[in-house]
Design a protein around this motif. Structure first.
Motif, short mmCIF file in Angstrom:
data_model
loop_
_atom_site.label_atom_id
_atom_site.label_comp_id
_atom_site.label_asym_id
_atom_site.label_seq_id
_atom_site.Cartn_x
_atom_site.Cartn_y
_atom_site.Cartn_z
N TYR A 238 -73.62 25.36 -110.89
CA TYR A 238 -72.18 25.12 -111.05
C TYR A 238 -71.93 24.06 -112.13
N ASP A 241 -72.68 25.35 -115.63
CA ASP A 241 -71.61 26.24 -116.11
C ASP A 241 -70.39 25.44 -116.57
N GLN A 251 -70.73 30.20 -119.94
CA GLN A 251 -71.43 29.87 -118.72
C GLN A 251 -72.62 30.81 -118.51
N TYR A 253 -74.15 31.30 -115.12
CA TYR A 253 -74.25 31.86 -113.77
C TYR A 253 -72.96 32.49 -113.25
N GLN A 256 -67.69 29.96 -112.71
CA GLN A 256 -66.36 29.46 -113.05
C GLN A 256 -65.39 30.60 -113.35
N LEU A 271 -69.02 34.48 -120.26
CA LEU A 271 -70.33 34.53 -119.62
C LEU A 271 -71.39 35.05 -120.58
#
Length: 322
Positions: A238, A241, A251, A253, A256, A271
């Motif tokens: 987290y 990201d 990011q 993973y 967000q 992403l």
């Protein structure tokens, strides 16, 4: 005999199929809970728990659903099962709005006493003053966010009440950050051998809510903490990201989610390599992205996402440039 044998296979296949549906029942229960259909949520949790009763988070969430459905007996049963299976977040259980209606029941004190006794055993080797301080920070951090979300849902983002609670949250975050930075600078990223799981999680929560410069400062420390087993890989994901997005990157993973200002619909923030996101998530202990984004009313379709990504990135850049 053939008919009996065929019937046997049908029965065993049905039983086998049911044994595979624990997560599906929980998913249905969670969906019903979000839709505020608490009674149906409880019914789905019951079906899941006929298969197994081990997951601490599922048992705790079921207790919350039962409380909201005014099924107190089931609520206490599942909360105590969560405690027996390792739940130790006494700071959270006492401020959880879903459970407030249980506070007047005699069984509530018994449940808290049960939890406190469990914690005493766990805390035998803890740094007790530090643990107490971090749990108090946790309660402050999560309590104000509970109030924030309540006002956001009831009053909306344009209300004076929202501005007021948002400013208060920022003020409390700044105070908590000072406290946590002092702990990190003096003691490092203490693990669960020194403090409880929830106290350890407080370090991550406060840094996650901090400004970018503080996130960048403590990100290397958290990476080392994960290597030593003093922080969860999923929590690090987290923070990784958040930092990547704040620095203008993508990011890794998919943790967000942003909101489109025009359509008001949520979407997965830019992403990297969407095709393989679930492999990366699995490596850090996160479930499939499709399951995670349901809570944000997003239906994950990787092919559609790849088509929409350039436009999403353009929109984000325009917003930042204003």
């Amino acid at each position: 005999m053939k008919k009996l044998l065929a019937f046997f296979f049908i029965v065993t296949n049905v039983a086998f199929a049911e044994a595979q549906t624990y997560k599906e029942w929980v998913k249905k229960a969670d969906s019903c809970y979000r839709a505020e259909n608490y009674s149906l949520s409880v019914a789905n949790y019951e079906k899941a728990f006929k298969i197994e009763q081990k997951d601490v988070d599922d048992l705790y969430n079921a207790g919350c659903a039962a409380s909201m459905a005014k099924e107190n007996k089931k609520a206490f049963k599942w909360l105590n099962l969560a405690i027996e299976n390792g739940y130790e977040n006494i700071a959270h259980i006492q401020i959880d709005g879903d459970l407030k209606r249980l506070h007047s029941e005699k069984e509530w004190k018994k449940t808290i006493d049960h939890l406190e006794k469990k914690i005493i055993v766990l805390e035998a080797n803890y740094d007790k003053p530090l643990n107490k301080e971090l749990l108090a920070i946790y309660a402050e951090d999560q309590g104000i966010r509970h109030e924030f979300m309540k006002i956001y849902k009831e009053k909306g983002r344009e209300s004076k009440a929202f501005d007021s609670i948002n400013n208060l949250m920022g003020y409390k975050d700044s105070i908590n950050l000072v406290k946590v930075m002092k702990i990190l600078d003096e003691k490092g990223w203490v693990g669960t051998g020194v403090v409880s799981y929830q106290a350890n999680q407080t370090l991550f929560l406060v840094i996650q809510h901090a400004d970018l410069k503080y996130q960048k400062k403590y990100l290397p420390m958290m990476r080392e903490a994960v290597k030593k087993g003093n922080a969860k890989p999923s929590h690090l994901a987290y923070l990784e990201d958040r930092v990547a997005l704040r620095e203008g990157g993508k990011q890794i993973y998919g943790s967000q989610v942003y909101t489109n200002p025009s359509t008001k619909k949520n979407f997965v923030a830019p992403l990297e390599d969407p095709d393989n996101v679930d492999k990366r998530r699995a490596a850090v202990g996160l479930g499939p992205l499709a399951d995670s984004v349901i809570k944000a009313d997003i239906v994950w379709n990787v092919e559609e996402y790849k088509k929409e990504l350039p436009e999403l990135e353009r929109m984000i850049k325009e917003k930042k440039s204003k």
